[in-house]
Design an enzyme around this catalytic site. Sequence first.
Site, mmCIF file in Angstrom:
data_model
loop_
_atom_site.group_PDB
_atom_site.id
_atom_site.type_symbol
_atom_site.label_atom_id
_atom_site.label_comp_id
_atom_site.label_asym_id
_atom_site.label_seq_id
_atom_site.Cartn_x
_atom_site.Cartn_y
_atom_site.Cartn_z
ATOM 1 N N GLU A 15 -19.955 35.765 61.777
ATOM 2 C CA GLU A 15 -18.939 36.752 61.408
ATOM 3 C C GLU A 15 -17.705 36.534 62.270
ATOM 4 O OE1 GLU A 15 -19.944 40.874 62.588
ATOM 5 O OE2 GLU A 15 -21.870 40.052 63.184
ATOM 6 N N SER A 57 -24.457 45.203 60.127
ATOM 7 C CA SER A 57 -23.653 46.348 59.696
ATOM 8 C C SER A 57 -23.050 46.080 58.327
ATOM 9 C CB SER A 57 -22.530 46.606 60.701
ATOM 10 O OG SER A 57 -23.063 47.106 61.891
ATOM 11 N N ASN A 62 -23.731 40.564 73.484
ATOM 12 C CA ASN A 62 -23.945 40.537 72.041
ATOM 13 C C ASN A 62 -23.655 39.157 71.471
ATOM 14 O OD1 ASN A 62 -24.304 41.309 69.408
ATOM 15 N ND2 ASN A 62 -22.760 42.927 69.433
ATOM 16 N N HIS A 75 -32.832 43.276 66.538
ATOM 17 C CA HIS A 75 -31.430 42.873 66.708
ATOM 18 C C HIS A 75 -30.905 43.677 67.904
ATOM 19 C CE1 HIS A 75 -27.220 42.345 66.232
ATOM 20 N NE2 HIS A 75 -27.003 43.568 65.775
ATOM 21 N N THR A 96 -20.158 45.905 74.982
ATOM 22 C CA THR A 96 -21.160 45.240 74.134
ATOM 23 C C THR A 96 -20.632 43.930 73.536
ATOM 24 O OG1 THR A 96 -20.599 46.380 72.057
ATOM 25 C CG2 THR A 96 -22.102 47.522 73.529
ATOM 26 N N CYS A 131 -24.296 40.904 61.381
ATOM 27 C CA CYS A 131 -25.351 40.330 62.231
ATOM 28 C C CYS A 131 -26.599 39.934 61.449
ATOM 29 C CB CYS A 131 -25.700 41.307 63.348
ATOM 30 S SG CYS A 131 -24.267 41.713 64.346
HETATM 31 N N1 COA Z 1 -26.260 56.727 83.846
HETATM 32 C C1 COA Z 1 -27.145 56.371 82.893
HETATM 33 N N2 COA Z 1 -26.892 56.468 81.548
HETATM 34 C C2 COA Z 1 -25.683 56.959 81.200
HETATM 35 C C3 COA Z 1 -24.735 57.350 82.151
HETATM 36 C C4 COA Z 1 -25.055 57.231 83.544
HETATM 37 N N3 COA Z 1 -24.202 57.554 84.494
HETATM 38 N N4 COA Z 1 -23.634 57.799 81.495
HETATM 39 C C5 COA Z 1 -23.899 57.687 80.154
HETATM 40 N N5 COA Z 1 -25.144 57.174 79.977
HETATM 41 C C6 COA Z 1 -25.825 56.865 78.715
HETATM 42 C C7 COA Z 1 -25.623 57.932 77.664
HETATM 43 O O1 COA Z 1 -26.507 59.009 77.839
HETATM 44 C C8 COA Z 1 -25.935 57.120 76.409
HETATM 45 O O2 COA Z 1 -27.322 56.977 76.255
HETATM 46 P P1 COA Z 1 -28.004 57.208 74.812
HETATM 47 O O3 COA Z 1 -27.294 56.299 73.871
HETATM 48 O O4 COA Z 1 -29.435 56.868 75.018
HETATM 49 O O5 COA Z 1 -27.748 58.652 74.463
HETATM 50 C C9 COA Z 1 -25.397 55.723 76.730
HETATM 51 O O6 COA Z 1 -25.230 55.699 78.165
HETATM 52 C C10 COA Z 1 -24.047 55.396 76.080
HETATM 53 O O7 COA Z 1 -23.191 56.465 76.374
HETATM 54 P P2 COA Z 1 -22.172 57.013 75.282
HETATM 55 O O8 COA Z 1 -21.419 58.135 75.866
HETATM 56 O O9 COA Z 1 -22.894 57.251 73.989
HETATM 57 O O10 COA Z 1 -21.247 55.710 75.165
HETATM 58 P P3 COA Z 1 -19.990 55.441 74.304
HETATM 59 O O11 COA Z 1 -19.436 56.655 73.649
HETATM 60 O O12 COA Z 1 -19.080 54.695 75.210
HETATM 61 O O13 COA Z 1 -20.492 54.482 73.112
HETATM 62 C C11 COA Z 1 -21.516 52.663 71.927
HETATM 63 C C12 COA Z 1 -21.556 53.542 73.183
HETATM 64 C C13 COA Z 1 -22.743 51.764 71.882
HETATM 65 C C14 COA Z 1 -21.534 53.549 70.668
HETATM 66 C C15 COA Z 1 -20.235 51.806 71.978
HETATM 67 O O14 COA Z 1 -20.371 50.896 73.028
HETATM 68 C C16 COA Z 1 -19.942 51.050 70.686
HETATM 69 O O15 COA Z 1 -19.228 51.551 69.836
HETATM 70 N N6 COA Z 1 -20.455 49.795 70.543
HETATM 71 C C17 COA Z 1 -20.186 48.973 69.411
HETATM 72 C C18 COA Z 1 -21.046 49.287 68.192
HETATM 73 C C19 COA Z 1 -22.463 48.851 68.318
HETATM 74 O O16 COA Z 1 -22.829 48.076 69.172
HETATM 75 N N7 COA Z 1 -23.319 49.332 67.398
HETATM 76 C C20 COA Z 1 -24.720 49.009 67.429
HETATM 77 C C21 COA Z 1 -25.361 48.921 66.083
HETATM 78 S S1 COA Z 1 -25.180 47.329 65.348
#
Ligand code: COA
Length: 384
Positions: free
Chosen positions: A79, A307, A275, A233, A152, A111
Site C-alpha cells: 500500500e 483496513s 508497522n 496482524h 505506529t 494490510c
Molecule cells: N501508561 C500505560 N498505558 C498508557 C499510558 C501510560 N502512561 N497512557 C495511555 N496509555 C494507554 C491507553 O490506556 C491506551 O490503551 P488501550 O488502547 O488498551 O485503551 C493506549 O495507551 C493508547 O492510548 P490512546 O489514548 O488510545 O492513544 P491515542 O489516542 O494516541 O491513539 C491509536 C492510539 C492506536 C488509535 C493511534 O496511534 C492511531 O490512530 N494509530 C493508527 C491506526 C491504527 O494503527 N489502527 C490499527 C488497526 S489496523
Amino acid sequence: MDIGIEKIGFYTPKNYIDIVELAKARNQEPDKFTIGIGQDKQAVPAVYEDAVTMAAEASHQILTDDDKKNLGLLIVGSESSVDESKAAALFLIDLLDLPENIRAFEIKEACYGATAGLQMATDYIAAHPDKKALVIASDIARYGINTPGEVTQGAGSVAMVVSANPQVLKLEGKSSFMSRNVGDFWRPTFSKTAFARGKYSNQIYIEFFETLWKQYQAEFSVSADDFKAMLFHIPYTKMGKKAMRTLQGKISDAKYAQLEKEYQASILFGRQVGNLYTGSLYLGLLSYLINSDVKSADQLLLFSYGSGAVGELYSGIVGDDFKANIPVAEIKALLSDRNKISIADYEDVFQQSISDGESVDPTTVSGHFYLSEIKENERIYSKK
Ligand code: COA
C-alpha cells in the site's frame, strides 16, 4: 498435495528511532508508547529506500538460482506503491535477475495485500505443482510527524516462496474471510501519509476477528485448543492482544494464558521495527517461529486484517524443517546491527525525497538495492 510457505526472508532499514525518545519529543508519557501502544523502536527508511528496494532485499536473502528458474508467479502486496500504473514486481525482474516467463504484478488492499497474494499463490501451486511462487509484502507505514499514528509507523518487507514443499508452513485451505466497505483508514493518491480514524479502526479490527472466529469454528468444527498459537496482524503490538482478549472467559484460563505467552513471542520483532502494514502478520509469524518453542506439526491460526476492510482467518501447520528454511542468523543480525538516529534526524529524513534529475551517491547506500536516480520522472533502481 501439501502447499504452503517453503521459505521466508525479511528486511528492515538500517536506521531506527527509539520510542522513548519519540515520546519525550512529543510530550507524551513514555509508558503510553512502550506499554499502551507496545513499541520499542521504529524503522526509518533512507531516502533511497522504498517498497521496491525493500522487497528486493527480503527476496535476495532467500532466493537461490534454482528457485528463480522455477518461479512462475511473482506478487508484491503493498500500500506504499511507487507508481500508480507500473507494478513494483516489474522492477524486481531486473534487480533479482528473474526469468521473463513469469506473471508479475502488484496487489493492493491495505494490510491484507500479502494474504491475498499468498492465497492466490496457493491456488497457483495447486494448478502447477512443479512451479514456485514468490509473494512479497513490502511497505513504509507513514502517518506523519506529530500525528496520533506516528508512534505506529515502521518499514520493512517479508518475502515468501510458496511451493508444494512447504517446509515452513503448510496451508490447509481452511479459511474464513469477509469484506465490508469501511472508512477506518485510507491514503488518497495525492498524499504520502495515511489518514486514519484510529479508534474506529481498532473497533472494526476487533469486530472482524470476533465475527471470523465464530465463523471459522462453525465452518471447521475447531476450538482454541486445536491451536498452539494465534498470530495477528500487528500494526502496533498491543493491537492483536486487544482482539485476543475477546476470547477471555470463552476459553479456559489455562488455554488463554498459553495463547498469551505465544503472543509475546510473536511480537518481539514487531516491537523492534514498528508497522510493516501488509508484512506485519508475516513478521509476527517469523518472530514466533524464531522466538518460541513451537515444533513441527503444531497448528497455528493467523488473522489477517486490511483496513477498508478485508479480514481473513486461516490456519497452517508448521513444516518439518522450518528453522532450516528461515535465515535466522541473518534476521537476528539485521535487527541487532542497526543505527539509532535522533528524532531531529528522523524528522529531516521524513521530509526528504529524490526529485526528477537527482541521483544518489552509491557510497551512502547501506543495502544491496537502491533508488539510484529519477530521470524524466522515471524511477531508476540499481544494485551494488
Ligand atoms: N501508561 C500505560 N498505558 C498508557 C499510558 C501510560 N502512561 N497512557 C495511555 N496509555 C494507554 C491507553 O490506556 C491506551 O490503551 P488501550 O488502547 O488498551 O485503551 C493506549 O495507551 C493508547 O492510548 P490512546 O489514548 O488510545 O492513544 P491515542 O489516542 O494516541 O491513539 C491509536 C492510539 C492506536 C488509535 C493511534 O496511534 C492511531 O490512530 N494509530 C493508527 C491506526 C491504527 O494503527 N489502527 C490499527 C488497526 S489496523
